[in-house]
Design an enzyme around this catalytic site. Structure first.
Site, mmCIF file in Angstrom:
data_model
loop_
_atom_site.group_PDB
_atom_site.id
_atom_site.type_symbol
_atom_site.label_atom_id
_atom_site.label_comp_id
_atom_site.label_asym_id
_atom_site.label_seq_id
_atom_site.Cartn_x
_atom_site.Cartn_y
_atom_site.Cartn_z
ATOM 1 N N GLN A 111 0.817 -1.216 0.000
ATOM 2 C CA GLN A 111 0.000 0.000 0.000
ATOM 3 C C GLN A 111 0.849 1.265 0.000
ATOM 4 O OE1 GLN A 111 -2.638 -0.458 3.392
ATOM 5 N NE2 GLN A 111 -3.667 -2.209 2.487
ATOM 6 N N HIS A 176 -1.526 0.416 5.742
ATOM 7 C CA HIS A 176 -2.313 1.305 6.605
ATOM 8 C C HIS A 176 -1.589 2.575 7.053
ATOM 9 C CE1 HIS A 176 -5.390 -1.964 8.030
ATOM 10 N NE2 HIS A 176 -5.089 -2.074 6.747
ATOM 11 N N GLU A 271 -16.280 2.552 7.614
ATOM 12 C CA GLU A 271 -17.023 3.577 8.370
ATOM 13 C C GLU A 271 -16.941 4.951 7.729
ATOM 14 O OE1 GLU A 271 -15.620 3.934 12.366
ATOM 15 O OE2 GLU A 271 -16.242 1.901 12.920
ATOM 16 N N TYR A 281 -12.717 7.835 17.800
ATOM 17 C CA TYR A 281 -13.573 7.104 16.866
ATOM 18 C C TYR A 281 -13.540 5.592 17.087
ATOM 19 C CZ TYR A 281 -14.848 11.585 15.328
ATOM 20 O OH TYR A 281 -15.379 12.854 15.356
ATOM 21 N N TYR A 292 -9.998 -10.797 9.165
ATOM 22 C CA TYR A 292 -10.172 -11.531 7.907
ATOM 23 C C TYR A 292 -10.244 -13.035 8.160
ATOM 24 C CZ TYR A 292 -9.377 -7.091 5.638
ATOM 25 O OH TYR A 292 -9.498 -5.794 5.242
HETATM 26 CA CA LIG Z 1 -14.908 3.710 14.575
#
Ligand SMILES: [Ca+2]
Length: 399
Positions: A111, A176, A271, A281, A292
């Site tokens: 990524q 990430h 989200e 959050y 997974y």
């Molecule tokens: Ca969250």
């Protein structure tokens, strides 16, 4: 340019009726059916249909996994290419410059690579551009944000390179890092981050001494605004604006200049969040997905002091790129959220009312492409990048 005609005209049922009732978009079974929404409409909102027929034009192709677009005032584009770290200037008729020279090298595995690019709010006078990338470091890597002056011409280059932000700590992970950049109208720069995926990073999403899993807010020169929520708190990184995120790959301001993000969930649990100063959050304590492998991550979906997502997807869309539409070419999309889908290979449209999702649509299904970037052009057209080895820059207008 090549026109790809997409979709058929679909007559819309009465708008209000479609919002109040109606079946959701057809997707698979949820991965975690035991998790229930915290309020009605938090997931599987009723399906809505655009009345506008879309035309998709290919402006340019041949980008290796392109990631982001920025619009230059003269009507050209900047396009980043993730694994190679190349930045291109592209004309409206699809001519691609040589790679802009002088950018630092990137860690382009998985990524990683060159991610977002933005022009400075005062670009016309300053010629400054900002970009984010996975920075190779001693002992690992991490996201960095750089800025420099763009020097145009047949051999474009940058001048006066400065690194304005370095995600800390350094960790070895090719996953990430988040990476979207958003300039607020007051000139502050939001950088949205991920938690590095590996467990050693994931647990830091709740810790104030780490940038992992955070939204950070800095001045363009990298200094910290004194009204950031954790300034002065012992051990806290002062750049932090909000905490408890997993991997944010979409970020945009709404008409009220509020920051919205979409974060990539695990299996289930993408989200949409409205990011507010100093809020938590929830990741990895609460959420709506699972590993997974199918193993549980969360004991519960709600906890005191932790924000609920405005919306979540299970199964996931795998979001990347978002714009909140404010143009005039698609009047019916005004205020709607347009989100790129990678695994879902669609453009997701969300209709919100009073900060709740009241309708969802899946557009460009016929394109069948991983959509990495969604950006609104100055004239109100929509521009997309497809995440492919032969990635394309596409322009979407009403047919
Ligand atoms: Ca969250």
């Amino acid at each position: 340019m090549k026109a790809l005609h997409i979709g058929a005209v679909v007559a819309c049922t009465a708008f209000v009726a479609a919002h109040a009732f109606g079946a959701p978009v057809k997707t698979g079974q949820p991965n975690v059916p035991e998790f229930k929404p915290a309020f009605p409409g938090q997931t599987r909102a009723p399906e809505v249909k655009s009345r506008t027929q879309l035309e998709v034009m290919e402006i340019a192709a041949g980008f290796d996994r392109p990631w982001a677009i920025a619009f230059l005032p003269e009507g050209r584009f900047l396009v980043t290419e993730k694994p190679t770290g190349n930045l291109y200037i592209v004309t409206v008729d699809g001519r691609k410059s040589n790679p802009v020279s002088g950018l630092p090298s990137v860690d382009g595995r998985d990524q990683g690579g060159l991610l977002d690019v933005e022009i400075a709010p005062d670009f016309v006078s300053s010629r400054m551009i900002y970009w984010s990338y996975y920075e190779p470091r001693e002992g690992g890597n991490g996201l960095a944000v750089a800025r420099a002056r763009l020097i145009d011409g047949p051999a474009p280059r940058i001048e006066g390179l400065q690194i304005v932000f370095r995600m800390q700590p350094t960790l070895e992970s090719t996953m990430h890092c988040g990476g979207r950049l958003v300039f607020a109208p007051d000139g502050k720069l939001f950088v949205v981050l991920g938690e590095r995926s590996v467990l050693a990073g994931r647990v830091q999403a709740q810790r104030l001494d780490s940038h992992f899993g955070k939204v950070v807010r800095i001045r363009p020169d990298g200094s910290v605004p004194e009204d950031n929520p954790f300034v002065g708190r012992k051990g806290a990184k002062p750049e932090i604006w909000s905490i408890g995120h997993r991997n944010i790959l979409s970020a945009a301001l709404d008409a009220r200049n509020r920051l919205w993000v979409v974060e990539m969930g695990p299996r289930g649990g993408d989200e949409l969040n409205l990011v507010q100063r100093g809020k938590d959050y929830g990741w990895p304590t609460i959420g709506y997905g699972e590993e997974y492998s199918g193993r549980p991550i969360h004991r519960t979906t709600q906890a005191p002091g932790m924000e609920q997502p405005v919306y979540y997807w299970d199964p996931v869309i795998a979001p990347s790129g978002m714009t909140i539409y404010s143009g005039s070419l698609f009047p019916e999309w005004r205020g709607n959220f347009l989100i790129g889908g990678l695994v879902s290979r669609v453009l997701v449209r969300l209709v919100l009312r009073d900060d709740r999702v009241v309708g969802e649509e899946r557009l460009l299904t016929e394109l069948n492409a991983r959509i990495r970037e969604v950006a609104q052009g100055p004239e109100g057209a929509l521009y997309l990048l497809t995440d492919e080895r032969n990635g394309r820059l596409l322009k979407v207008t009403p047919r």
